[in-house]
Design an enzyme around this catalytic site. Sequence first.
Site, PDB file in Angstrom:
ATOM      1  CD  GLU A 107       9.350  -7.569   5.902  1.00 38.34           C
ATOM      2  OE1 GLU A 107       9.237  -7.995   7.065  1.00 38.34           O
ATOM      3  OE2 GLU A 107       8.798  -6.510   5.492  1.00 38.34           O
TER       4      GLU A 107
ATOM      5  CE  LYS B 186       6.614  -3.186   9.442  1.00 38.86           C
ATOM      6  NZ  LYS B 186       5.250  -2.858   8.956  1.00 38.86           N
TER       7      LYS B 186
ATOM      8  CD  GLU C   5      -1.522  -8.518  11.184  1.00 41.00           C
ATOM      9  OE1 GLU C   5      -0.303  -8.803  11.153  1.00 41.00           O
ATOM     10  OE2 GLU C   5      -2.162  -8.147  10.179  1.00 41.00           O
TER      11      GLU C   5
ATOM     12  CE  LYS D  45      -3.876   0.220   2.369  1.00 43.39           C
ATOM     13  NZ  LYS D  45      -4.877   0.370   3.464  1.00 43.39           N
TER      14      LYS D  45
ATOM     15  CG  HIS E  98      -0.780 -40.281   8.691  1.00 44.03           C
ATOM     16  ND1 HIS E  98      -0.587 -41.625   8.910  1.00 44.03           N
ATOM     17  CD2 HIS E  98      -1.957 -40.186   8.020  1.00 44.03           C
ATOM     18  CE1 HIS E  98      -1.577 -42.315   8.372  1.00 44.03           C
ATOM     19  NE2 HIS E  98      -2.431 -41.463   7.820  1.00 44.03           N
TER      20      HIS E  98
ATOM     21  N   GLY F  31      -5.039  -4.756   5.589  1.00 40.82           N
ATOM     22  CA  GLY F  31      -4.290  -5.694   4.764  1.00 40.82           C
ATOM     23  C   GLY F  31      -4.838  -7.107   4.775  1.00 40.82           C
ATOM     24  NE  ARG F  32      -6.190  -8.251  10.986  1.00 39.62           N
ATOM     25  CZ  ARG F  32      -5.712  -7.064  11.339  1.00 39.62           C
ATOM     26  NH1 ARG F  32      -4.675  -6.552  10.688  1.00 39.62           N
ATOM     27  NH2 ARG F  32      -6.244  -6.382  12.331  1.00 39.62           N
TER      28      ARG F  32
END
Length: 535
Positions: free
Chosen positions: A205, A504, A344, A199, A375, A258-259
């Site tokens: 990153e 961050k 979050e 954004k 398993h 964002g999410r």
Amino acid sequence: MSDIWNKLQENHSAADGRTIISLFDDPERFDRFSVETDGLLLDFSKTGIDRAALDLLQDLADDRGVAGKRDAMFRGERINRSEDRAVLHTALRASGSEPLIVDGEDVRPGIRETLRAMENFADGIRSGRIPAAKGGAFTDVVNIGIGGSDLGPVMAVRALSPYHNGPRCHFVSNVDGAQISDTLQKLDPRSTLVIIASKTFTTIETMTNAETAISWLKNALGSKAVSHLAAVSTALDKTAGMGISPERVFGFADWVGGRYSLWGPVGLPIMLAIGPAEFRNFLAGARAMDTHFLTAPADRNMPLLMGLVGIWHRNICRYPTRAILPYDQRLAKLPAYLQQLDMESNGKRVSNRGTPLERSSGPVVWGEAGTNGQHAFYQLLHQGTEIIPAELLVAAGSHEPSLRDHHDLLKANCLAQSEALMLGRSPEQALEMAAALGYTGEEQRVQAAYRTFPGNRPSMTLAYPLLTPFSLGQIIALYEHRVFVEGAIWGINSFDQWGVELGKELASALVPMIKGAPAEDKDLSTQALIRKLSV
């Protein structure tokens, strides 16, 4: 409110020793403790909640004003108090022309315009009308983002693989150079489109990975590399500085977190993979769940009921985690997606008023696709010392009709696990089994102990006809609203994420030290680790 909490706790204590299976003495239990909407079924009858507890939970929702808070969100009120923002991801999938005013402006025309621009661009890429720099259609797309700009699109693209009829989509999120290296080395830069999803165009990153991808394109295409770029961003000055045409930049407002953003431009890779028509079906599924959440009565409201079950398990039973178990390989990324959505959003320790919470908030969310998880960690689910509520997802049908035996076995495993979690195996049954195997005496007792399952472990099952764009939209929106319900009851802001910030900030300060700058102001442990990791 404390009176309702106390009554819920009393109900739970009074039921100590009662089994879940005994609740099915009520022949109407399944009907009362399941709800269906548009083909999606939620069964929560295999939990320890009885009718009295469910009534109390609904009283709790009323007392906490969940319906009013829900309506305020859909109206565009500034319910994100810490950032003074509206919360309107639902508007990205809404239909109709009724104005939705935010800060004196009707936001609906802008949403429609952005969706049309996305569709025009996606059609152009998919058809070859927008060609690669050296001719021909784009064959591959690399989406570079992180968090909500990655988890949603990668989950949905994988989930909807039977509907893929566009370029192949790849995703890079981790700043670890291994991921982008492994991704790009398999692709041809002459036919690869790179989408940079950030954004603000400052996410370290994402921008680090973007620089690497742009260098890769320039090495093959020179000055034409920019024609292989698109962006999901509101930072038009920064995208222009990279030379990205405004027609290839798709932005979204600050009232989309964002999410919660895969319904708009962040979902561009989904649209490229499945096409605009199926993307609209994806939006329609979410919109159907929105309508249900807004209009269904409390005792038949799926997101509300799912949230109330979550409150029961977290606060009344004090279970610290929940397992997401999709019996659908194409939903293998769903647990990771819901992990961010839930943890979050509701991983908070203070209320909307800035005061410490009186009760625990969001649980740890984790999981894996069945039958693989059986398993791996189901041993702990069945016989571990902690009870972990399980949420199983399964489709009635599959996209592989020639492999029906596979899908029948998958469904049988799903249903068997929910049944086994509830029923368990009694010590008496285990003793009979040990005796049948030839064990006697003390060894018989020991072997029976190994084979005893306590049972009485709760689960919910979410069943749907087939994993389609519509049903995936329903499922995601259901979980979004479940997170909202739980956050509303806890009295927290589910739409900020300040807990992400500190690490961050510290990472930015540490980069020069990793490269050799003095680190005397750091603690002795960090200093020692810097020395160890310096190469």
